[in-house]
Write a protein that holds these residues in place. Structure first.
Motif, PDB file in Angstrom:
ATOM      1  N   SER A  41      97.640  28.266  62.143  1.00  0.00           N
ATOM      2  CA  SER A  41      97.341  27.652  63.348  1.00  0.00           C
ATOM      3  C   SER A  41      96.037  27.051  63.234  1.00  0.00           C
ATOM      4  CB  SER A  41      97.447  28.611  64.411  1.00  0.00           C
ATOM      5  OG  SER A  41      98.405  29.731  63.983  1.00  0.00           O
ATOM      6  N   ALA A  42      95.155  27.217  62.122  1.00  0.00           N
ATOM      7  CA  ALA A  42      93.869  26.663  62.503  1.00  0.00           C
ATOM      8  C   ALA A  42      93.337  25.874  61.105  1.00  0.00           C
ATOM      9  CB  ALA A  42      92.756  27.927  62.605  1.00  0.00           C
ATOM     10  N   LYS A  58      90.935  22.833  61.463  1.00  0.00           N
ATOM     11  CA  LYS A  58      89.442  23.067  61.757  1.00  0.00           C
ATOM     12  C   LYS A  58      88.783  24.119  60.430  1.00  0.00           C
ATOM     13  CE  LYS A  58      89.541  22.497  66.427  1.00  0.00           C
ATOM     14  NZ  LYS A  58      90.816  22.491  67.353  1.00  0.00           N
ATOM     15  N   ILE A  59      89.679  24.712  59.821  1.00  0.00           N
ATOM     16  CA  ILE A  59      89.148  25.670  58.974  1.00  0.00           C
ATOM     17  C   ILE A  59      88.615  24.676  57.668  1.00  0.00           C
ATOM     18  CG2 ILE A  59      89.700  27.290  57.123  1.00  0.00           C
ATOM     19  CD1 ILE A  59      90.681  28.860  59.543  1.00  0.00           C
ATOM     20  N   TRP A  84      83.330  28.035  64.390  1.00  0.00           N
ATOM     21  CA  TRP A  84      84.438  29.345  64.144  1.00  0.00           C
ATOM     22  C   TRP A  84      84.814  29.808  65.527  1.00  0.00           C
ATOM     23  CZ3 TRP A  84      87.578  31.147  60.593  1.00  0.00           C
ATOM     24  CH2 TRP A  84      87.885  32.532  60.636  1.00  0.00           C
ATOM     25  N   LEU A 120      87.838  29.312  67.201  1.00  0.00           N
ATOM     26  CA  LEU A 120      89.292  29.397  66.595  1.00  0.00           C
ATOM     27  C   LEU A 120      89.539  30.792  67.177  1.00  0.00           C
ATOM     28  CD1 LEU A 120      88.437  28.406  62.955  1.00  0.00           C
ATOM     29  CD2 LEU A 120      89.650  27.134  64.938  1.00  0.00           C
ATOM     30  N   LEU A 125      93.223  31.950  67.334  1.00  0.00           N
ATOM     31  CA  LEU A 125      93.968  31.177  66.343  1.00  0.00           C
ATOM     32  C   LEU A 125      94.062  31.763  64.925  1.00  0.00           C
ATOM     33  CD1 LEU A 125      92.793  27.469  67.371  1.00  0.00           C
ATOM     34  CD2 LEU A 125      94.953  28.691  68.019  1.00  0.00           C
ATOM     35  N   VAL A 126      93.324  32.683  64.697  1.00  0.00           N
ATOM     36  CA  VAL A 126      93.357  33.277  63.443  1.00  0.00           C
ATOM     37  C   VAL A 126      93.322  34.712  63.594  1.00  0.00           C
ATOM     38  CG1 VAL A 126      92.072  31.726  62.133  1.00  0.00           C
ATOM     39  CG2 VAL A 126      90.601  33.508  63.281  1.00  0.00           C
ATOM     40  N   TYR A 176      88.897  37.037  62.253  1.00  0.00           N
ATOM     41  CA  TYR A 176      87.896  36.525  63.141  1.00  0.00           C
ATOM     42  C   TYR A 176      86.503  37.105  63.428  1.00  0.00           C
ATOM     43  CZ  TYR A 176      85.708  34.558  67.357  1.00  0.00           C
ATOM     44  OH  TYR A 176      84.546  34.136  68.050  1.00  0.00           O
TER      45      TYR A 176
END
Ligand code: GCV
Length: 614
Positions: free
Chosen positions: A429-430, A433-434, A561, A564, A567-568, A573
């Motif tokens: 889901s991320a 961005k990661i 971060w 997020l 999303l993680v 997180y």
């Protein structure tokens, strides 16, 4: 959402209950069935093992996906298939085969359970001076490595400290062989690190490699070890380096030492990996003619052609020591008549210690830009793994292991592709961005910790955080020689002559401050603070700017971060956020200490009037 970490890093959809036996193709079958089910794929997976190679082919026809390949190849094919399906990628055409036949991971684990330069908990293999392991964890470990094609591991530290030297004997060896038994299921073979002076420790008067008794001793050792671990890859040795014993003690050369051990292993098809990290670690800082980056080449290049064919010289990517920024080691580019292995470091010793984020694949891309991958016949990397539930301490540091496995398999580094693949499988889901965070990370760290190729301003011993004079008057040969006018070491013709170890073309580029890439400027040159760079800034202003920007960018990574959240998995997180908090304060410390250091010497303020402590 539950955390994938701890179960299985980048294939979190696979069950915890992993196969504990059977052939590689049986394991491949059960992994595929479980994976397909978890991914909701209705097609039928099939395994067709043929021959013994590591290659495989993925074929999709009439609603059936078949993994065709050698005995071990089918397992690699199965893992690759799952990765591609999880990322929604198409299947590659034709036979897939590894670029490097040996794709090694070197642990620096000590028998007391500690890990030298380990940032992820304890050893997975040792505790209380004994072999000690959790079999299920070793299965998971082996599966994780196999899923990215790693096929050889050394368990014990290259600094062989007693009682670890006895790992090649008796009961300890028998215990270690139980780990080899698990690894074998996943196509992974073992290496053992040995102590050159073991004969003396075991009662002989000498460890002289030309002494007949010593030769017999090692022949017996090799025989015993290979009886217990018949598929042993061989031995790995750190000799005459950082106080380790070696052939120099007996007036012998490195080829004499390495060949003697290689000949002991030869009857069993074993190989001898001989590390080239040899330099004067007792240098007087007043001596400015000795230049540590020259050392490996000076020692080894004259020996080209004198090593047996089952000796491999294992050479670090850079000539100094796994710094944030170094040129490629000239030794890797030379010795055409000698087998060589490239040694990388996943353990983030100088690159943030798995507290600060540093995705390493870009460093390796830089290596392959200068060194064609065929120059070496094998590849190895110092492990970043430990007993932490998420394997690597920093959850995102897993991406370095993933990228290393892919690099070793393909023979090239593609930082974006490997980051995307890892992130898509691990944090779907991320992922975008990661990936962005990973790709930005080395540039940020470099700005605040080591811009322009300026190395070794770290705290001595632990190598985390700034201490610009920490090594300056020490014996390790790692000097930047900053004074009130200038910084850096002239390594060109008018200096230490290090550039002459490269081809004429490269020597020209590196030796000319106008042509030398900015990123390596202070590695190769001693320059005045007022030196005007290509972009018009002075050297000193560039140093200030990088440190200010690096600290700001570390905060920006943390903000990215924070975005997020949700999303993680929550635990991931929190863990990663805590690391970003530490990174932000480390970056500020670097900024303030280094900027003050140069300001106090030079007396030149920042053009932009930002705060520099006096
Ligand atoms: C295993 C550097 C590290 C040491 C390491 C050595 C090596 O000096 O700081 O911890 O020792 O490299 O690669 O042998």
């Amino acid at each position: 959402m539950t955390s994938p970490a701890g179960a299985f890093a980048w294939l979190p959809y696979l069950p915890m209950d992993i196969p504990r036996g059977g052939s590689a193709s049986e394991i491949a079958g059960s992994e595929l069935r479980a994976g397909f089910q978890a991914l909701g794929i209705a097609e039928e997976p099939r395994i067709r093992p043929e021959g013994s190679s590591e290659s495989y082919e993925l074929v999709r026809k009439d609603g059936v996906i078949t993994v065709r390949g050698g005995r071990q190849g089918v397992l690699y094919g199965a893992y690759r298939l799952l990765a591609l399906l999880a990322c929604g990628r198409s299947l590659p055409e034709g036979v897939q085969k590894p670029f490097y036949p040996l794709r090694m991971l070197n642990h620096w684990d000590n028998m007391d359970g500690g890990v030298e330069r380990g940032y992820a908990g304890h050893s997975l293999f040792f505790r209380n001076n004994r072999v000690f392991f959790d079999p299920l964890r070793i299965h998971r470990y082996a599966r994780m490595l196999s899923s990215v094609g790693i096929n050889a591991v050394s368990l014990n530290n290259v600094n062989v400290i007693p009682p670890m030297d006895l790992l090649v004997t008796g009961e300890a060896l028998a215990e270690a062989s139980k780990i080899a038994d698990i690894l074998r299921l996943y196509g992974i073979r073992m290496l053992l690190t040995v102590d050159f002076s073991l004969p003396v420790r075991m009662g002989l008067a000498t460890a002289d490699p030309l002494n007949a008794e010593v030769i017999r001793f090692w022949a017996d050792r090799a025989e015993e070890v290979c009886k217990v671990i018949p598929d042993l890859v061989g031995f790995l040795v750190k000799a005459d380096s950082e106080h380790r014993p070696g052939p120099f003690t007996y007036g012998r050369s490195h080829d004499e030492g390495a060949n003697m051990l290689a000949r002991a292993l030869k009857p069993y098809g074993g190989m001898l990996f001989w590390r080239c990290f040899v330099y004067n670690c007792r240098q007087d800082w007043r001596d400015s003619t000795t230049d540590r980056p020259r050392a490996a080449y000076d020692h080894y290049a004259p020996l080209d052609g004198r090593f047996d064919e089952n000796v491999v010289l294992q050479i670090k990517n850079g000539p100094l020591d796994f710094q944030v920024r170094e040129p490629v080691s000239p030794l890797l580019l030379s010795m055409p008549h000698t087998r060589k292995a490239l040694e990388l470091q996943l353990a983030q010793e100088y690159t943030g210690q798995q507290i600060d984020l540093f995705y390493l694949a870009g460093q390796w891309q830089d290596v392959f830009e200068v060194m064609s991958p065929e120059k070496v016949s094998c590849i190895s990397a110092v492990s970043n793994l430990g007993s932490s539930p998420n394997w690597t301490g920093h959850d995102l540091a897993q991406a370095n292991l993933y990228a290393y496995g892919r690099t070793a398999w393909t023979g090239r580094s593609d930082p974006r592709a490997y980051a995307e693949e890892w992130a898509e499988q691990t944090f779907p889901s991320a992922a975008g961005k990661i990936t962005k965070l990973l790709l930005a990370s080395p540039g940020v760290y470099e700005k605040y910790a080591a811009p322009l190729g300026l190395g070794f301003m770290v705290n001595p011993s632990n190598h985390y955080g700034p201490s610009p004079d920490g090594y300056e008057y020490a014996r390790w040969g790692t000097y930047h020689r900053a004074d009130r006018d200038a910084v850096g070491v002239d390594r060109g013709k008018s200096g230490t002559g290090f550039t002459a170890q490269y081809s004429a073309d490269l020597a020209e580029i590196y030796g000319d401050p106008k042509r030398c890439p900015d990123k390596l400027l202070l590695f190769f040159h001693r320059l005045k603070y007022g030196h005007v760079m290509a972009d018009g800034r002075t050297l000193l202003q560039r140093i200030y700017d990088d440190h200010f920007e690096g600290a700001e960018e570390a905060e920006s990574l943390r903000e990215q971060w924070r975005a997020l959240h949700g999303l993680v998995p929550e635990d991931v997180y929190d863990r990663v956020l805590a690391r970003f908090d530490m990174q932000v304060s480390n970056a500020k410390e670097w900024r303030d200490v280094i900027n003050s250091f140069f300001f106090r010497f030079s007396g030149v303020p920042d053009e932009k009037g930002r705060k520099i402590w006096n």
